[in-house]
Scaffold this motif. Structure first.
Motif, PDB file in Angstrom:
ATOM      1  N   ILE A 170       0.369  -1.214   0.019  1.00  0.00           N
ATOM      2  CA  ILE A 170      -0.123  -0.221  -0.091  1.00  0.00           C
ATOM      3  C   ILE A 170       1.025   1.275  -0.617  1.00  0.00           C
ATOM      4  CG2 ILE A 170      -0.750  -0.110   2.677  1.00  0.00           C
ATOM      5  CD1 ILE A 170      -2.732   1.209  -0.535  1.00  0.00           C
ATOM      6  N   SER A 354      -3.966  -5.048   2.045  1.00  0.00           N
ATOM      7  CA  SER A 354      -5.271  -3.463   2.755  1.00  0.00           C
ATOM      8  C   SER A 354      -5.323  -3.379   3.634  1.00  0.00           C
ATOM      9  CB  SER A 354      -6.204  -4.683   2.343  1.00  0.00           C
ATOM     10  OG  SER A 354      -7.099  -3.502   3.292  1.00  0.00           O
ATOM     11  N   CYS A 355      -4.882  -1.901   3.527  1.00  0.00           N
ATOM     12  CA  CYS A 355      -4.832  -0.985   4.714  1.00  0.00           C
ATOM     13  C   CYS A 355      -5.541  -1.119   5.938  1.00  0.00           C
ATOM     14  CB  CYS A 355      -4.315   0.330   4.467  1.00  0.00           C
ATOM     15  SG  CYS A 355      -5.670   1.509   4.382  1.00  0.00           S
ATOM     16  N   GLY A 356      -6.614  -0.802   5.575  1.00  0.00           N
ATOM     17  CA  GLY A 356      -8.011  -1.413   6.982  1.00  0.00           C
ATOM     18  C   GLY A 356      -8.788  -0.518   6.586  1.00  0.00           C
ATOM     19  N   GLN A 357      -8.281   0.894   5.687  1.00  0.00           N
ATOM     20  CA  GLN A 357      -9.401   2.208   6.460  1.00  0.00           C
ATOM     21  C   GLN A 357     -10.720   2.035   5.768  1.00  0.00           C
ATOM     22  OE1 GLN A 357      -7.238   5.989   5.464  1.00  0.00           O
ATOM     23  NE2 GLN A 357      -6.279   5.334   4.195  1.00  0.00           N
ATOM     24  N   CYS A 358     -11.124   1.610   4.844  1.00  0.00           N
ATOM     25  CA  CYS A 358     -12.473   1.748   4.170  1.00  0.00           C
ATOM     26  C   CYS A 358     -12.988  -0.054   4.133  1.00  0.00           C
ATOM     27  CB  CYS A 358     -12.708   1.834   2.651  1.00  0.00           C
ATOM     28  SG  CYS A 358     -11.265   1.792   1.506  1.00  0.00           S
ATOM     29  N   CYS A 361     -12.830  -2.155   0.898  1.00  0.00           N
ATOM     30  CA  CYS A 361     -11.756  -3.473   0.637  1.00  0.00           C
ATOM     31  C   CYS A 361     -11.660  -4.207   2.071  1.00  0.00           C
ATOM     32  CB  CYS A 361     -10.584  -2.103   0.841  1.00  0.00           C
ATOM     33  SG  CYS A 361      -8.687  -2.774   0.441  1.00  0.00           S
ATOM     34  N   ARG A 362     -10.954  -3.683   2.929  1.00  0.00           N
ATOM     35  CA  ARG A 362     -11.283  -4.295   4.658  1.00  0.00           C
ATOM     36  C   ARG A 362     -11.455  -5.518   4.324  1.00  0.00           C
ATOM     37  NH1 ARG A 362     -12.465  -0.551   8.028  1.00  0.00           N
ATOM     38  NH2 ARG A 362     -14.507  -1.971   8.449  1.00  0.00           N
ATOM     39  N   THR A 399     -13.734   2.448  -2.979  1.00  0.00           N
ATOM     40  CA  THR A 399     -13.399   2.771  -2.124  1.00  0.00           C
ATOM     41  C   THR A 399     -12.500   4.392  -2.599  1.00  0.00           C
ATOM     42  OG1 THR A 399     -11.662   1.784  -3.470  1.00  0.00           O
ATOM     43  CG2 THR A 399     -12.445   0.226  -2.057  1.00  0.00           C
ATOM     44  N   CYS A 401      -8.205   4.040  -2.376  1.00  0.00           N
ATOM     45  CA  CYS A 401      -7.516   4.315  -3.267  1.00  0.00           C
ATOM     46  C   CYS A 401      -8.097   2.812  -4.276  1.00  0.00           C
ATOM     47  CB  CYS A 401      -6.241   4.599  -2.122  1.00  0.00           C
ATOM     48  SG  CYS A 401      -6.537   2.393  -1.818  1.00  0.00           S
ATOM     49  N   LEU A 403      -6.401   0.555  -4.759  1.00  0.00           N
ATOM     50  CA  LEU A 403      -6.281  -0.691  -3.849  1.00  0.00           C
ATOM     51  C   LEU A 403      -7.718  -1.988  -4.562  1.00  0.00           C
ATOM     52  CD1 LEU A 403      -3.214  -1.861  -1.333  1.00  0.00           C
ATOM     53  CD2 LEU A 403      -5.783  -3.798  -1.569  1.00  0.00           C
ATOM     54  N   GLY A 404      -8.543  -0.992  -3.700  1.00  0.00           N
ATOM     55  CA  GLY A 404     -10.050  -2.124  -4.326  1.00  0.00           C
ATOM     56  C   GLY A 404      -9.873  -2.421  -5.771  1.00  0.00           C
TER      57      GLY A 404
END
Ligand SMILES: Cc1cc2nc3c(=O)[nH]c(=O)nc-3n(C[C@H](O)[C@H](O)[C@H](O)COP(=O)(O)O)c2cc1C
Ligand code: SF4
Ligand code: FES
Lengths: 447, 335
Positions: A170, A354-358, A361-362, A399, A401, A403-404
């Motif tokens: 990420i 996944s960074c897990g913010q949203c 995606c998380r 998402t 970013c 990454l989603g």
């Protein structure tokens, strides 16, 4: 062999050292820029060159540079994205490892264009040894007057730093990279504001890929127009491709954009054909996040035209029958490959990264991985395949970013083009209890 | 001032207003649900994605629709913008997807959760979610931890809205509270289970949309709908002293900040008022609190509960079976 701009001197012994690099014409772009050009004219040259970002999105670099805000009295920064973590992509490492001065030179010339007094190379943690190579190159550049105060006696002063990340995919996303560079948790920022307005420490910042910055060197040396002559249409210049998978000659290749995909895979100058003369099954053309294409669609577009290594040609047909050039991570799969297993590997990666913010995606990336695991384990149902499709559609575009999307697209493409294979796994669970199931299923001999 | 149309309602709003806030100015049903945005906390919002809307016209100048749904809490209005919320079936489907994502790893332990009855996730699930889950795998769990004497952290229920992190950042000094780990296993934590000692830390409990941060002085004392909310104040040197008492009989079971229609705190209150002043005598009572947020504890809850009781009685008299819970005006999740 086509034209080489970045790896031209790749084979020269000692090219990683300052003296040899300089002998081969290194740092000429700094001289030319500082002595004969203004920052504005340099940006203009880059615009003329048609150079597009080599980090994945292919955004025109000159345009990006012209968006950089220039409020008086505020520092501006250039940040080089050397996080290179997209599975299948390893060209930046190759370039930095072999010709580190090319990147350093590009950093200085680009910083001059942007009016940046400091620049940073943010490099992934796993490349710690490459960071050392870069640091040595930077040291040599300082020692020879290419970095530091009043470079070449002009009033342009510049410092360049290397910062090592902790190894997170990420942190390749430009705003997560900036957070990490500031010493914070590597979470993507919510945009706007964009880095061009408020980037590193709130100052206007340009983030560019290693290869993009390196390409500025030949652009300045030859002029933007000459660079634009190379390549095809809006895909100008050369591109580094990381070729991997079931080919005879995996490695990093520099090619002129517009080379036919078929030639790239089969010619001796490049991948040298499929191992053991097997049949090509599928290709992931631009790093793990871009849609996979079956052999017939990667060699020819849906219209029947030969598919070329260019932004436009690979994108022809949208996601229904096309894909993307992406970061140039070219993963070739022969007929012994299980698409389901490959997808599981990709999905596991995105879940892990996944960074897990949203929420989409998380939660969604883990869910997709679990379902794929279930299918691979022989417990899947046809409804699971539909569910996978539905989950990816609910992640895509919802998402913070991309990454989603990176997690959703491979799932969508694998199901779109290889649905029958998923159905095989579901309908014949007895066949897939051991690793050789796939060979039996298709009457193949293991490679 | 830019003009924006949301689900057919047009309003003029100050420059820089977000779509969500413009919708709140219009009010009513068209207001998108917001699980992470909090108007009183800077940089909040953008994470949960429940507030997504469709922008069918970007602006007067550039009428192109936006290619993807946008987070209404972080997208500012442009002049001539047209937004679809309830009027876009595709958007509602996308939002149902977000709600499903928020619920797949939630323990759904409402029957033993203190937040039940005033939980925004319950409301969200009820209003925007689907009746059945498609998730069949074990849900993620965490150990409960104490963060100081007053607050319990039950990470298993957390939806990672980051609101408490912003409280810690913006209301308390020497922050020791944040997010550790990454992705699905991210967790809210204090630095090596540090206690949070700060006069305003209790506000984290109020901003938590779910039952992840609960008041240890109230835990398991009562279901919220059996307590009566009363507005009261006291002379406090640290905060405004304007609070809401939750009474049962003569007892004050809990003290919270007052909240607005969107469940947001009106004035932050200090830990003294929240945790130490639990006698009626500590307070000057203003009167019953008007709760206009739709939830079981809002005024008509008692009304509907009575109706349900009456319905039960009627059925009993007829010798019939009890009506199913969902048949009343009550949200079955809230019971
Ligand atoms: C999840 C994610 C990972 C990324 N990783 C990289 C990376 O490793 N290297 C890179 O150059 N760009 C990466 N990017 C793209 C960057 O955000 C950014 O677009 C790029 O560095 C811009 O440089 P360019 O214009 O020169 O391509 C990534 C993007 C996302 C969303
Ligand atoms: S899409 Fe994934 S990686 Fe990107 S911000 Fe959201 S949770 Fe983080
Ligand atoms: S309220 Fe807007 S994203 Fe959470």
């Amino acid at each position: 062999m086509g034209k080489k701009l970045l790896l031209e001197h790749d084979h020269v012994p000692g090219i990683n050292s300052y003296s040899v690099y300089r002998e081969k014409g290194g740092y000429a772009s700094v001289e030319k820029a500082l002595k004969t050009m203004t920052p504005e004219s340099l940006v203009e040259e880059v615009k003329k060159s048609g150079l597009r970002g080599r980090g994945g999105a292919g955004f025109p670099t000159g345009l990006k540079w012209s968006f950089l805000a220039k409020p008086p009295g505020v520092e501006r920064y250039l940040v080089c994205n050397a996080d290179e973590s997209e599975p299948g992509t390893f060209k930046d490492r190759y370039l930095m490892e072999r010709i580190p001065h090319l990147l350093v030179e590009g950093m200085i010339t680009s910083s001059f264009a942007l009016g940046a007094k400091s620049s940073y190379i943010y490099i992934r943690g796993e490349y710690f040894y490459v960071a050392k190579i870069l640091e040595k190159a930077i040291e040599e550049a300082y020692a020879n007057g290419w970095l530091g105060k009043n470079i070449l006696g002009t009033d342009f002063s510049h410092d360049c730093y290397v910062q090592i990340g902790a190894g997170a995919y990420i942190c390749g996303e430009e705003t997560a990279l900036l957070e990490s560079l500031e010493g914070k948790r590597g979470n993507p920022r919510i945009k706007p504001p964009f880095p061009a307005v408020a980037g590193l420490w709130g100052c206007p910042t340009v983030v560019n890929n290693v290869e993009t910055i390196a390409a500025v060197v030949p652009i300045v040396n030859q002029g933007g127009e000459a660079y634009a002559q190379i390549g095809i249409g809006k895909s100008t210049g050369t591109k580094l491709i990381s070729a991997s998978g079931h080919i005879n000659k995996p490695g990093v290749y520099e090619l002129e954009l517009g080379l036919p995909v078929e030639e790239f895979i089969y010619s001796e100058a490049y991948c040298g054909g499929i191992r053991g003369g097997r049949k090509l099954k599928a290709v992931v053309a631009g790093g793990s996040s871009v849609p996979i294409l079956p052999a017939e669609l990667i060699l020819k577009t849906a219209k029947g035209e030969p598919r070329l290594m260019s932004y436009e040609s690979l994108g022809d047909g949208g996601f229904i029958t096309g894909t993307m050039l992406g970061s140039g991570g070219f993963i070739v799969m022969d007929d012994t490959t299980s698409i389901v297993k490959n997808l599981y590997t990709f999905s596991r990666f995105y879940h892990h990264e996944s960074c897990g913010q949203c929420s989409p995606c998380r939660e969604g990336t883990g869910w997709m991985e679990k379902i794929l695991h279930k299918i691979l384990d022989g417990h899947g149902t046809l409804a699971d395949v539909d569910l996978l499709w539905d989950i990816q559609s609910k992640i895509e575009g919802k998402t913070i970013c991309p990454l989603g999307e990176a997690a959703a697209w491979p799932v969508a493409a694998a199901i779109r083009h290889f649905r029958s294979e998923f159905e095989d796994y579901v309908k014949n669970p007895g066949n897939i209890q051991d690793v050789k199931h796939y060979y039996r299923l298709n009457n193949l001999q293991p490679a | 001032m830019p003009k924006v149309t949301i689900d057919g309602h047009t309003i003029e709003v100050p420059e820089g207003t977000t779509i969500l806030n413009a919708a709140r100015m219009i009010g009513g049903e068209i207001v998108p649900p917001a699980m992470c945005y909090y108007s009183k906390l800077k940089t909040s919002g953008g994470y949960c994605r429940t507030c997504i809307v469709e922008v069918s016209k970007g602006s007067e100048k550039d009428p192109r629709p936006m290619p993807k749904p946008v987070a209404s809490c972080r997208t500012t209005v442009m002049d001539g913008m047209e937004v679809k919320n309830l009027t876009s079936p595709a958007l509602l489907e996308a939002r149902a997807g977000v709600v499903e994502f928020l619920l797949i790893n939630h323990p759904l332990d409402c029957p033993i959760c203190d937040q039940a009855g005033e939980c925004h996730l319950q409301d969200l699930g009820y209003e925007h979610g689907k009746a059945k889950t498609r998730y069949e795998f074990p849900r993620r769990t965490f150990e409960k931890i104490d963060i100081g004497n007053y607050i319990k952290l039950h990470m298993t229920r957390c939806i990672l809205c980051y609101r408490c992190v912003k409280v810690a950042e913006q209301l308390t000094d020497g922050r020791v509270h944040g997010v550790i780990n990454r992705g699905e296993v991210s967790e809210i934590s204090t630095y090596i289970q540090n206690a949070i000692k700060n006069d305003f830390s209790g506000n984290m409990i109020d901003v938590c949309p779910v039952g992840a941060l609960t008041d240890k002085t109230f835990r398991f004392k009562s279901r919220v709908w059996f307590t009566k909310p009363v507005d009261a104040h006291r002379d406090c040197k640290k905060c405004s002293g304007k609070v809401r008492l939750w009474e049962k009989g003569e007892e004050v079971l809990r003290v919270t900040a007052r909240k607005d229609t969107y469940g947001e705190v009106v004035d932050w209150i200090c830990n003294d008022c929240r945790f130490e002043k639990k006698k009626i005598g500590d307070w000057i009572i203003e009167g019953p609190a008007k709760i206009d947020r739709h939830s079981v504890i809002s005024a008509n809850h008692y009304e509907s509960l009575n109706q349900l009781k009456l319905a039960v009685a009627r059925q009993r008299n007829k010798g019939g079976k009890k009506p199913a819970l969902g048949e009343g005006a009550l949200n079955p999740n809230n019971i």
